[in-house]
Scaffold this motif. Structure first.
Motif, PDB file in Angstrom:
ATOM      1  N   GLY A  62      39.345  30.592   0.439  1.00  0.00           N
ATOM      2  CA  GLY A  62      38.771  31.880   0.063  1.00  0.00           C
ATOM      3  C   GLY A  62      39.011  33.011   1.034  1.00  0.00           C
ATOM      4  O   GLY A  62      38.897  34.177   0.656  1.00  0.00           O
ATOM      5  N   GLU A  63      39.369  32.707   2.277  1.00  0.00           N
ATOM      6  CA  GLU A  63      39.523  33.752   3.291  1.00  0.00           C
ATOM      7  C   GLU A  63      40.714  34.668   3.017  1.00  0.00           C
ATOM      8  O   GLU A  63      40.730  35.814   3.464  1.00  0.00           O
ATOM      9  N   ILE A  64      41.707  34.173   2.305  1.00  0.00           N
ATOM     10  CA  ILE A  64      42.907  34.984   2.088  1.00  0.00           C
ATOM     11  C   ILE A  64      42.987  35.555   0.673  1.00  0.00           C
ATOM     12  O   ILE A  64      43.982  36.203   0.323  1.00  0.00           O
ATOM     13  N   SER A  76      47.187  37.440  -8.153  1.00  0.00           N
ATOM     14  CA  SER A  76      45.735  37.255  -8.187  1.00  0.00           C
ATOM     15  C   SER A  76      45.431  35.804  -7.876  1.00  0.00           C
ATOM     16  O   SER A  76      46.298  34.931  -7.967  1.00  0.00           O
ATOM     17  N   GLY A  77      44.190  35.542  -7.517  1.00  0.00           N
ATOM     18  CA  GLY A  77      43.797  34.172  -7.198  1.00  0.00           C
ATOM     19  C   GLY A  77      42.423  34.135  -6.585  1.00  0.00           C
ATOM     20  O   GLY A  77      41.892  35.172  -6.144  1.00  0.00           O
ATOM     21  N   SER A  78      41.838  32.969  -6.549  1.00  0.00           N
ATOM     22  CA  SER A  78      40.524  32.807  -5.938  1.00  0.00           C
ATOM     23  C   SER A  78      40.454  31.458  -5.243  1.00  0.00           C
ATOM     24  O   SER A  78      41.095  30.490  -5.657  1.00  0.00           O
ATOM     25  N   ASN A  79      39.693  31.432  -4.170  1.00  0.00           N
ATOM     26  CA  ASN A  79      39.498  30.209  -3.400  1.00  0.00           C
ATOM     27  C   ASN A  79      40.821  29.621  -2.915  1.00  0.00           C
ATOM     28  O   ASN A  79      41.004  28.404  -2.871  1.00  0.00           O
ATOM     29  N   LEU A  80      41.756  30.494  -2.559  1.00  0.00           N
ATOM     30  CA  LEU A  80      43.053  30.038  -2.060  1.00  0.00           C
ATOM     31  C   LEU A  80      42.898  29.374  -0.701  1.00  0.00           C
ATOM     32  O   LEU A  80      42.030  29.745   0.098  1.00  0.00           O
ATOM     33  N   SER A  81      43.764  28.416  -0.426  1.00  0.00           N
ATOM     34  CA  SER A  81      43.707  27.686   0.842  1.00  0.00           C
ATOM     35  C   SER A  81      44.624  28.318   1.878  1.00  0.00           C
ATOM     36  O   SER A  81      45.741  28.743   1.572  1.00  0.00           O
ATOM     37  N   ALA A  82      44.137  28.385   3.099  1.00  0.00           N
ATOM     38  CA  ALA A  82      44.941  28.778   4.254  1.00  0.00           C
ATOM     39  C   ALA A  82      44.901  27.612   5.236  1.00  0.00           C
ATOM     40  O   ALA A  82      43.823  27.142   5.612  1.00  0.00           O
TER      41      ALA A  82
END
Length: 238
Positions: A62-64, A76-82
């Motif tokens: 979510g941080e990115i 677009s996107g949500s809860n992406l992993s970094a």
């Protein structure tokens, strides 16, 4: 004569098979060494962060999301992993770096996509003020064909030939490059492969490939060197 031909065929067949095994062995050995190098780099990233007073997490979600809509992130996107998410200060400036990973959508099927994972190593540094979107980069073949953004030309022939400036705010883009940044980009080899993207109150650069401590040191230093060469009045007039 026939016997000699038969022997020659067998020798050639043996050499061909042996060659295949040799290639497989070399490729496998190189792949193993590369995996070992990457594993060691990841371990070093986790180790050096606390030593330097930085924060490190193997993975955050979510941080990115906030960066969606601009390369190298999705529209677009949500809860992406970094991955290997690291934050701290470098030369007095706040930064973060991480890996953004996604499956190649052109791989042809979910299983193939997983085997063709794309990794982007991203470096972000705080700027003294906010700015319209500006990207400065060396265009490749794909950029020449696909990039339809407004192109700004400075009128400096060597720079305009080697670099592309993409921005909807030509006045701001010219201000950014009005100081020592142009000669710096023309002379510094890091500029050949390091895109610069100003967005809001951040400056970005990234490359395709895994993170390493050496790359982090280089890219963070590069972003600092770029910011040092942007005139101070740019940030107050943006």
């Amino acid at each position: 004569m026939d016997q000699l031909v038969g022997i020659l065929v067998k020798v050639l067949l043996f050499a061909f098979v042996a060659g295949i095994f040799a290639v497989v062995f070399v490729v496998s050995r190189r792949g193993r060494k590369e995996r070992e190098r990457i594993t060691a780099d990841y371990a070093d990233l986790a180790r050096i962060a606390p030593e330097r007073g930085w924060s490190y997490a193997p993975r955050v979600r979510g941080e990115i999301d906030q960066y969606c809509g601009a390369p190298p992130f999705p529209g677009s996107g949500s809860n992406l992993s970094a991955w290997h998410y690291t934050t701290g200060e470098f030369r007095g400036r706040a930064f973060k770096y991480f890996e953004y990973r996604y499956n190649n959508p052109m791989s042809g099927g979910e299983a193939a996509a997983r085997r063709n994972l794309i990794i982007e190593s991203v470096f972000i540094m705080a700027t003294p003020g906010t700015a319209p979107a500006v990207e400065i980069f060396r265009p490749d073949m794909l950029d020449s064909v696909m990039d339809r953004r407004t192109r700004v030309q400075l009128g400096v022939s060597e720079f305009d030939e080697r670099f592309r400036i993409a921005s909807q705010d030509e006045g701001f883009a010219r201000s950014v490059l009005s100081g020592d940044l142009v000669p710096f980009l023309l002379s510094d080899p890091r500029a050949e492969t390091s895109r610069i993207a100003l967005r809001g109150d951040k400056v970005f650069t990234w490359y395709s490939g895994t993170l390493s401590p050496a790359a982090a040191e280089e890219k963070l230093g590069y972003l600092c060197d770029v910011l040092d060469r942007i005139p101070a009045h740019v940030w107050t007039s943006a």
